[in-house]
Design a protein around this motif. Structure first.
Motif, PDB file in Angstrom:
ATOM      1  N   GLY A 287       0.013  -1.306   0.097  1.00 28.20           N
ATOM      2  CA  GLY A 287       0.269   0.244   0.330  1.00 28.20           C
ATOM      3  C   GLY A 287       1.047   1.326  -0.004  1.00 28.20           C
ATOM      4  O   GLY A 287       0.787   2.341  -0.925  1.00 28.20           O
ATOM      5  N   ILE A 288       1.905   1.413   0.658  1.00 29.72           N
ATOM      6  CA  ILE A 288       2.755   2.522   0.695  1.00 29.72           C
ATOM      7  C   ILE A 288       3.311   2.567   0.086  1.00 29.72           C
ATOM      8  O   ILE A 288       3.891   4.231  -1.054  1.00 29.72           O
ATOM      9  N   ILE A 289       3.807   1.657  -1.253  1.00 31.10           N
ATOM     10  CA  ILE A 289       4.715   1.520  -2.557  1.00 31.10           C
ATOM     11  C   ILE A 289       3.475   2.289  -3.456  1.00 31.10           C
ATOM     12  O   ILE A 289       3.889   3.313  -4.374  1.00 31.10           O
ATOM     13  N   PHE A 290       2.480   1.582  -3.207  1.00 28.09           N
ATOM     14  CA  PHE A 290       1.464   1.989  -4.768  1.00 28.09           C
ATOM     15  C   PHE A 290       0.647   3.796  -4.007  1.00 28.09           C
ATOM     16  O   PHE A 290       0.516   4.315  -4.920  1.00 28.09           O
ATOM     17  N   MET A 291       1.065   4.288  -2.609  1.00 29.99           N
ATOM     18  CA  MET A 291       0.111   5.523  -2.145  1.00 29.99           C
ATOM     19  C   MET A 291       1.441   6.432  -2.721  1.00 29.99           C
ATOM     20  O   MET A 291       1.204   7.463  -3.376  1.00 29.99           O
ATOM     21  N   PHE A 292       2.953   6.117  -2.681  1.00 31.05           N
ATOM     22  CA  PHE A 292       3.794   6.629  -2.946  1.00 31.05           C
ATOM     23  C   PHE A 292       4.136   7.043  -4.956  1.00 31.05           C
ATOM     24  O   PHE A 292       4.357   7.997  -4.942  1.00 31.05           O
ATOM     25  N   LEU A 293       3.376   5.298  -5.724  1.00 32.37           N
ATOM     26  CA  LEU A 293       3.710   6.091  -7.247  1.00 32.37           C
ATOM     27  C   LEU A 293       3.007   6.964  -7.973  1.00 32.37           C
ATOM     28  O   LEU A 293       2.898   7.691  -8.229  1.00 32.37           O
ATOM     29  N   LEU A 294       1.957   6.600  -7.311  1.00 33.66           N
ATOM     30  CA  LEU A 294       0.016   7.063  -6.895  1.00 33.66           C
ATOM     31  C   LEU A 294       0.482   8.534  -6.999  1.00 33.66           C
ATOM     32  O   LEU A 294      -0.188   9.625  -7.859  1.00 33.66           O
ATOM     33  N   ALA A 295       1.200   9.139  -6.249  1.00 32.46           N
ATOM     34  CA  ALA A 295       1.097  11.000  -5.921  1.00 32.46           C
ATOM     35  C   ALA A 295       2.173  11.754  -6.845  1.00 32.46           C
ATOM     36  O   ALA A 295       2.314  12.363  -6.925  1.00 32.46           O
ATOM     37  N   GLU A 296       3.430  10.778  -7.065  1.00 37.26           N
ATOM     38  CA  GLU A 296       4.321  10.902  -8.056  1.00 37.26           C
ATOM     39  C   GLU A 296       3.720  11.685  -9.087  1.00 37.26           C
ATOM     40  O   GLU A 296       3.528  11.926 -10.187  1.00 37.26           O
ATOM     41  N   LEU A 297       2.825  10.092  -9.652  1.00 35.87           N
ATOM     42  CA  LEU A 297       1.973  10.480 -11.138  1.00 35.87           C
ATOM     43  C   LEU A 297       0.926  11.153 -11.332  1.00 35.87           C
ATOM     44  O   LEU A 297       1.153  12.130 -12.015  1.00 35.87           O
ATOM     45  N   ASN A 298       0.697  11.604  -9.581  1.00 38.64           N
ATOM     46  CA  ASN A 298      -0.552  13.264  -9.598  1.00 38.64           C
ATOM     47  C   ASN A 298       0.298  14.401  -9.855  1.00 38.64           C
ATOM     48  O   ASN A 298      -0.331  15.187 -10.222  1.00 38.64           O
ATOM     49  N   THR A 299       1.944  14.563  -9.524  1.00 42.45           N
ATOM     50  CA  THR A 299       2.381  15.503 -10.128  1.00 42.45           C
ATOM     51  C   THR A 299       2.503  16.003 -11.577  1.00 42.45           C
ATOM     52  O   THR A 299       2.266  16.877 -12.030  1.00 42.45           O
ATOM     53  N   PHE A 300       2.405  14.877 -12.104  1.00 39.39           N
ATOM     54  CA  PHE A 300       2.168  14.945 -13.711  1.00 39.39           C
ATOM     55  C   PHE A 300       1.217  15.821 -14.355  1.00 39.39           C
ATOM     56  O   PHE A 300       0.947  16.767 -14.963  1.00 39.39           O
ATOM     57  N   TYR A 301       0.186  14.050 -14.260  1.00 41.55           N
ATOM     58  CA  TYR A 301      -0.801  14.952 -13.877  1.00 41.55           C
ATOM     59  C   TYR A 301      -2.441  15.799 -14.416  1.00 41.55           C
ATOM     60  O   TYR A 301      -2.874  16.303 -14.755  1.00 41.55           O
ATOM     61  N   LEU A 302      -1.521  16.210 -12.655  1.00 38.91           N
ATOM     62  CA  LEU A 302      -2.386  17.580 -11.903  1.00 38.91           C
ATOM     63  C   LEU A 302      -2.005  18.700 -12.871  1.00 38.91           C
ATOM     64  O   LEU A 302      -2.931  19.988 -13.201  1.00 38.91           O
ATOM     65  N   LYS A 303      -1.220  18.930 -12.933  1.00 37.48           N
ATOM     66  CA  LYS A 303      -0.099  19.776 -13.530  1.00 37.48           C
ATOM     67  C   LYS A 303      -0.882  20.273 -15.531  1.00 37.48           C
ATOM     68  O   LYS A 303      -1.212  20.943 -16.891  1.00 37.48           O
ATOM     69  N   PHE A 304      -0.988  18.723 -15.707  1.00 31.50           N
ATOM     70  CA  PHE A 304      -1.654  18.567 -17.307  1.00 31.50           C
ATOM     71  C   PHE A 304      -2.697  19.004 -17.259  1.00 31.50           C
ATOM     72  O   PHE A 304      -3.244  19.990 -18.176  1.00 31.50           O
ATOM     73  N   VAL A 305      -4.013  18.754 -16.532  1.00 26.45           N
ATOM     74  CA  VAL A 305      -5.217  18.904 -16.398  1.00 26.45           C
ATOM     75  C   VAL A 305      -5.255  20.478 -15.961  1.00 26.45           C
ATOM     76  O   VAL A 305      -6.179  21.089 -16.508  1.00 26.45           O
ATOM     77  N   LEU A 306      -4.449  20.902 -14.993  1.00 26.20           N
ATOM     78  CA  LEU A 306      -5.088  22.501 -14.379  1.00 26.20           C
ATOM     79  C   LEU A 306      -4.421  22.817 -15.403  1.00 26.20           C
ATOM     80  O   LEU A 306      -4.454  24.590 -14.483  1.00 26.20           O
ATOM     81  N   TRP A 307      -3.434  22.420 -16.807  1.00 22.11           N
ATOM     82  CA  TRP A 307      -3.400  23.814 -16.923  1.00 22.11           C
ATOM     83  C   TRP A 307      -1.697  24.316 -16.491  1.00 22.11           C
ATOM     84  O   TRP A 307      -2.012  25.900 -16.778  1.00 22.11           O
ATOM     85  N   MET A 308      -0.895  24.025 -15.815  1.00 15.63           N
ATOM     86  CA  MET A 308       0.173  24.612 -14.871  1.00 15.63           C
ATOM     87  C   MET A 308       1.723  24.032 -15.665  1.00 15.63           C
ATOM     88  O   MET A 308       1.524  23.318 -15.669  1.00 15.63           O
ATOM     89  N   PRO A 309       2.224  25.809 -16.003  1.00 12.01           N
ATOM     90  CA  PRO A 309       3.526  24.383 -16.291  1.00 12.01           C
ATOM     91  C   PRO A 309       4.201  23.712 -15.105  1.00 12.01           C
ATOM     92  O   PRO A 309       4.304  24.527 -14.504  1.00 12.01           O
ATOM     93  N   PRO A 310       5.186  23.461 -15.681  1.00 13.11           N
ATOM     94  CA  PRO A 310       6.386  23.121 -14.747  1.00 13.11           C
ATOM     95  C   PRO A 310       6.554  23.433 -13.967  1.00 13.11           C
ATOM     96  O   PRO A 310       6.994  23.339 -12.618  1.00 13.11           O
TER      97      PRO A 310
END
Length: 430
Positions: A287-310
């Motif tokens: 579960g810890i590994i899964f949540m870590f990976l999900l939080a990492e992916l959220n970093t890229f996907y959030l700025k993609f869907v909310l139109w925020m530059p890196p």
């Protein structure tokens, strides 16, 4: 807090209130509730009686929201429950706990908006947002040595040397301090590169050269960050934790050293995850590994869907937030997993971080379902199904089949079915 034989009031850490009052403000662990209330009241009285309210509705709305958040933070910093960390000051960690609440409420608000309204709402934070931005493609020409470019044949390598290189190193250095385990860090590091391979058809940002994935990221930046983190953990585990009042230290050199050590832990707990020791710990580590990976992916996907530059400051603030709350959350998760009889419920910061990670993912799913639902290549799906199947088979063998046969081997002549079942469960759970 309790009383000593001499009648002096003593805190749980053994320091008296009288000694605490003699410490400088940055070493004083008291909440100062009356002081904060007095300053807050004076500020509100000044704004109400001496400051003229502007006629700008949008400005008043923004200022009112910010003032409401600040009042909540003042309340939380003085009244919230303390977590497992006390250095450099308990108020510091109470502040980040309240920031977690504010951030989760903000995410819930964004989640309940339409896609257009949610993206345009970001303009209230920064007028430059709300505009679609193209993602940079890190793939393309993957030659390490390009003979066609006589002026600079290594230009492909230099082009990849952007701000993400030190960010990878620093990020994994901090993650190692959170997880405190070399194997878990390496597994998460390698698995995220596999995720980038698997999802590069969804986000062009994931399309990188093979040597960018495995040499620059995993072998150099990530591994060096993990190595430095483990060395720091080794120093912290061997460091003597004997604290002394600042005014009781004779020399100025030792006083400065004591102030610097205020930013190190009050005591040290070594994390021993032992995932194969019991089914509970194994599922917790997964579960810890899964949540870590999900939080990492959220970093890229959030700025993609909310139109925020890196490079936008909101992306950086989110990373700063997780840096400050991740260590507390991991400690609370470890305590809950390692000693469930004493820690009967999940810690407050761990609960909030988990809720925030899930809410961020739900925003991604709602705001751009077409990108999320792009079909994954068949061979990639085969690899992931094979990996999940192997994990399932190993779990079944390690915690059920193997334990059953070992239990039958140790107690072959036991007649009591109930006692055998109890021994099997105790053996399986360590």
């Amino acid at each position: 807090m309790f009383c000593s034989k001499s009648g002096e009031r003593i805190r749980a850490d053994g320091r008296s209130i009288r000694k605490l009052m003699q410490e400088p403000f940055f070493l004083d662990v008291r909440a100062h509730t009356l002081t904060v209330l007095f300053i807050l009241t004076c500020a509100l009285v000044y704004i109400t009686l001496l400051e003229e309210t502007p006629r700008d509705t949008a400005y008043n709305t923004k200022r009112g929201i910010v003032a409401s958040i600040l009042v909540f933070l003042c309340f939380g910093v003085t009244q919230a429950k303390d977590g497992p960390f006390t250095r450099p000051h308990p108020a510091y960690w109470r502040f980040w706990l309240c920031v977690s609440v504010v951030y989760e409420l903000f995410l819930i608000f964004i989640l309940f908006q339409t896609v257009h309204d949610g993206r345009q709402f970001m303009k209230y934070i920064d007028p430059k947002l709300g505009v679609p931005l193209p993602e940079r493609d890190y793939g393309g020409n993957c030659l390490i040595y390009d003979p066609g470019n006589t002026s600079d044949p290594f230009h492909n390598v230099w082009d990849k040397m952007d701000g993400f290189v030190p960010a990878h190193f620093l990020g994994w250095y901090i993650k190692t301090l959170m997880i405190r385990d070399w194997w878990m860090c390496m597994i998460i590091s390698v698995m995220f590169e596999f995720l980038e391979y698997s999802l590069e058809h969804q986000l062009p940002n994931f399309s990188e050269c093979w040597w960018d994935h495995w040499i620059m990221d995993v072998l150099l930046c990530n591994s060096f960050g993990i190595y430095c983190g483990m060395k720091t953990l080794g120093w912290l585990s061997m460091k003597p934790y004997q604290w002394q009042g600042l005014w009781n230290i004779p020399t100025y050199k030792d006083k400065i050293k004591r102030i610097a050590f205020q930013f190190t832990p009050y005591s040290w707990v070594k994390f021993e995850w032992r995932p194969a020791s019991s089914l509970r710990r194994w599922l917790a580590v997964l579960g810890i590994i899964f949540m870590f990976l999900l939080a990492e992916l959220n970093t890229f996907y959030l700025k993609f869907v909310l139109w925020m530059p890196p490079e936008h400051y909101l992306v950086l603030l989110r990373l700063v937030y997780f840096v400050n709350v991740g260590g507390v959350a991991m400690r609370e998760i470890y305590d809950f997993m390692d000693d469930p009889k004493f820690h009967k419920k999940l810690g407050q910061q761990a609960w909030l971080v988990s809720a925030i990670t899930v809410t961020e993912f739900l925003i991604v799913v709602k705001y751009d379902p077409k990108t999320i639902m792009l079909p994954i290549p068949f061979f990639v799906m085969q690899c992931w199904f094979l990996g999940i199947f192997l994990i399932f088979i190993w779990t079944l063998w390690r915690f059920f089949i193997r334990c059953y046969f070992l239990n039958y081997k140790f107690y072959p002549n036991t007649q009591s079915t109930q006692s055998k079942a109890e021994r099997y469960i105790a053996f399986r759970d360590g």
